[in-house]
Design an enzyme around this catalytic site. Sequence first.
Site, PDB file in Angstrom:
ATOM      1  N   CYS A  23       0.381  -1.363  -0.127  1.00 47.22           N
ATOM      2  CA  CYS A  23      -0.332  -0.072  -0.146  1.00 47.22           C
ATOM      3  C   CYS A  23       0.765   1.532   0.219  1.00 47.22           C
ATOM      4  O   CYS A  23       0.224   2.592   0.339  1.00 47.22           O
ATOM      5  CB  CYS A  23      -1.080  -0.111   1.166  1.00 47.22           C
ATOM      6  SG  CYS A  23      -0.065   0.494   2.544  1.00 47.22           S
ATOM      7  N   CYS A 138     -19.527 -44.756  -1.369  1.00 46.43           N
ATOM      8  CA  CYS A 138     -20.994 -44.899  -1.983  1.00 46.43           C
ATOM      9  C   CYS A 138     -20.995 -45.925  -2.865  1.00 46.43           C
ATOM     10  O   CYS A 138     -22.133 -46.659  -3.139  1.00 46.43           O
ATOM     11  CB  CYS A 138     -21.258 -43.784  -2.872  1.00 46.43           C
ATOM     12  SG  CYS A 138     -19.686 -42.957  -4.164  1.00 46.43           S
ATOM     13  N   CYS A 143     -14.167 -46.221 -14.373  1.00 44.57           N
ATOM     14  CA  CYS A 143     -13.511 -46.302 -14.767  1.00 44.57           C
ATOM     15  C   CYS A 143     -12.278 -44.840 -14.188  1.00 44.57           C
ATOM     16  O   CYS A 143     -12.603 -43.819 -14.675  1.00 44.57           O
ATOM     17  CB  CYS A 143     -13.588 -46.552 -15.764  1.00 44.57           C
ATOM     18  SG  CYS A 143     -11.793 -46.119 -17.385  1.00 44.57           S
ATOM     19  N   CYS A 186     -12.801 -30.676 -15.456  1.00 42.70           N
ATOM     20  CA  CYS A 186     -12.526 -29.859 -16.131  1.00 42.70           C
ATOM     21  C   CYS A 186     -12.092 -30.551 -17.492  1.00 42.70           C
ATOM     22  O   CYS A 186     -11.267 -31.544 -16.721  1.00 42.70           O
ATOM     23  CB  CYS A 186     -10.790 -29.200 -16.096  1.00 42.70           C
ATOM     24  SG  CYS A 186      -8.860 -28.542 -16.841  1.00 42.70           S
ATOM     25  N   CYS A 199     -22.019 -17.219 -17.122  1.00 47.02           N
ATOM     26  CA  CYS A 199     -21.596 -17.164 -18.447  1.00 47.02           C
ATOM     27  C   CYS A 199     -21.788 -18.955 -18.559  1.00 47.02           C
ATOM     28  O   CYS A 199     -21.003 -19.753 -17.293  1.00 47.02           O
ATOM     29  CB  CYS A 199     -20.872 -15.896 -18.263  1.00 47.02           C
ATOM     30  SG  CYS A 199     -19.715 -16.669 -20.488  1.00 47.02           S
ATOM     31  N   CYS A 212     -15.767 -24.488 -22.833  1.00 46.73           N
ATOM     32  CA  CYS A 212     -17.866 -23.988 -22.628  1.00 46.73           C
ATOM     33  C   CYS A 212     -17.700 -25.299 -21.861  1.00 46.73           C
ATOM     34  O   CYS A 212     -18.253 -26.385 -22.365  1.00 46.73           O
ATOM     35  CB  CYS A 212     -18.098 -24.240 -24.026  1.00 46.73           C
ATOM     36  SG  CYS A 212     -20.218 -24.431 -24.940  1.00 46.73           S
ATOM     37  N   CYS A 215     -20.935 -27.945 -24.049  1.00 52.81           N
ATOM     38  CA  CYS A 215     -19.985 -29.494 -25.041  1.00 52.81           C
ATOM     39  C   CYS A 215     -18.256 -29.623 -24.623  1.00 52.81           C
ATOM     40  O   CYS A 215     -17.631 -30.840 -24.869  1.00 52.81           O
ATOM     41  CB  CYS A 215     -20.211 -28.998 -26.464  1.00 52.81           C
ATOM     42  SG  CYS A 215     -18.904 -27.606 -26.754  1.00 52.81           S
ATOM     43  N   HIS A 227     -17.761 -18.978 -31.045  1.00 52.18           N
ATOM     44  CA  HIS A 227     -18.412 -20.929 -30.764  1.00 52.18           C
ATOM     45  C   HIS A 227     -19.904 -20.772 -30.622  1.00 52.18           C
ATOM     46  O   HIS A 227     -20.670 -21.764 -30.619  1.00 52.18           O
ATOM     47  CB  HIS A 227     -17.774 -21.457 -29.390  1.00 52.18           C
ATOM     48  CG  HIS A 227     -18.822 -22.514 -28.908  1.00 52.18           C
ATOM     49  ND1 HIS A 227     -17.823 -23.250 -29.568  1.00 52.18           N
ATOM     50  CD2 HIS A 227     -19.090 -23.049 -27.560  1.00 52.18           C
ATOM     51  CE1 HIS A 227     -18.930 -24.766 -29.142  1.00 52.18           C
ATOM     52  NE2 HIS A 227     -19.566 -24.053 -27.808  1.00 52.18           N
ATOM     53  N   CYS A 233     -24.181 -24.846 -29.332  1.00 51.68           N
ATOM     54  CA  CYS A 233     -24.318 -23.809 -28.124  1.00 51.68           C
ATOM     55  C   CYS A 233     -25.288 -22.830 -28.528  1.00 51.68           C
ATOM     56  O   CYS A 233     -24.662 -21.891 -27.967  1.00 51.68           O
ATOM     57  CB  CYS A 233     -22.965 -23.709 -27.802  1.00 51.68           C
ATOM     58  SG  CYS A 233     -22.739 -25.652 -26.843  1.00 51.68           S
TER      59      CYS A 233
END
EC number: 2.3.2.31
Length: 293
Positions: A23, A138, A143, A186, A199, A212, A215, A227, A233
Amino acid sequence: MSSSRYEPSWDVDLAPLLSCKLCLGEFPLEQMTTISQCQCIFCSLCLKQYVELLIKEGLETAISCPDSACPKQGHLLENEIECMVAGEVMQHYKRLQFEREVLLDPCRTWCPSSSCQAVCQLNEAEVQLPQPVQCPECSLRFCSACRADCHTGQACQEMLPITTFLPGENGSNLKSQEDEAPIKRCPKCKVYIERDEGCAQMMCKNCKHAFCWYCLESLDDDFLLIHYDKGPCRNKLGHSRASVIWHRTQVVGIFAGFGLLLLVASPFLLLATPFVLCCKCKCKRGDDDPLPT
């Protein structure tokens, strides 16, 4: 009658003030905090806000010194962080550390069920190969490579969207519900990402990959968001047409500004190049000349 002269007292605290690099304010030593690894010093309030911001945004698990020019590139120790943040913030920090450890451990993985999120152990002897995994919490079987339902004897379908699913769901209804899934992984680093609303252009905080939400196609090079003008989309970005046009205008303006700047500066660069080369040649020739004897 005796008279005494009044002598004023000049006992003033002359303790030096220290400057905070964040600062640029000056504070006494008791209001400053020193990072033990690098001995860089900042005001306690700035350092606290810096640490809390990184933890709440999930940007870093190893919090580095805020001074970009720190010669030792020091990091804050866990006990230093714990002394300056609230209890719930510290719990979130420890959770981020644990998630990072699991992500980097090839022998551990997360259960893909959004209602479970348990840590599953992999077979160390076959960690490089796809293997069936059963969640200890659970009992979901999946895989280890593609995170889908266990498919022993069949190749992974890597092109399927990486979404989370609940126990008992199969691949048929997973495909129909993929757009509405609140949690996905991701497509690059496979960490969990939750989207409430807004968004559809997402950016992974872990690897900074833009994609996106619907997709999972990469948007790293799609600066104009083309896109969302075509394909499945189309019109799913989540913003009005006017805001999209304004965004594209800004992007085009930035690129046009750089191009115009380069165009204006190019004649000066061409004129200056011979002088720079001549100066370099002259300096080199002077270095090569022997000293007079």
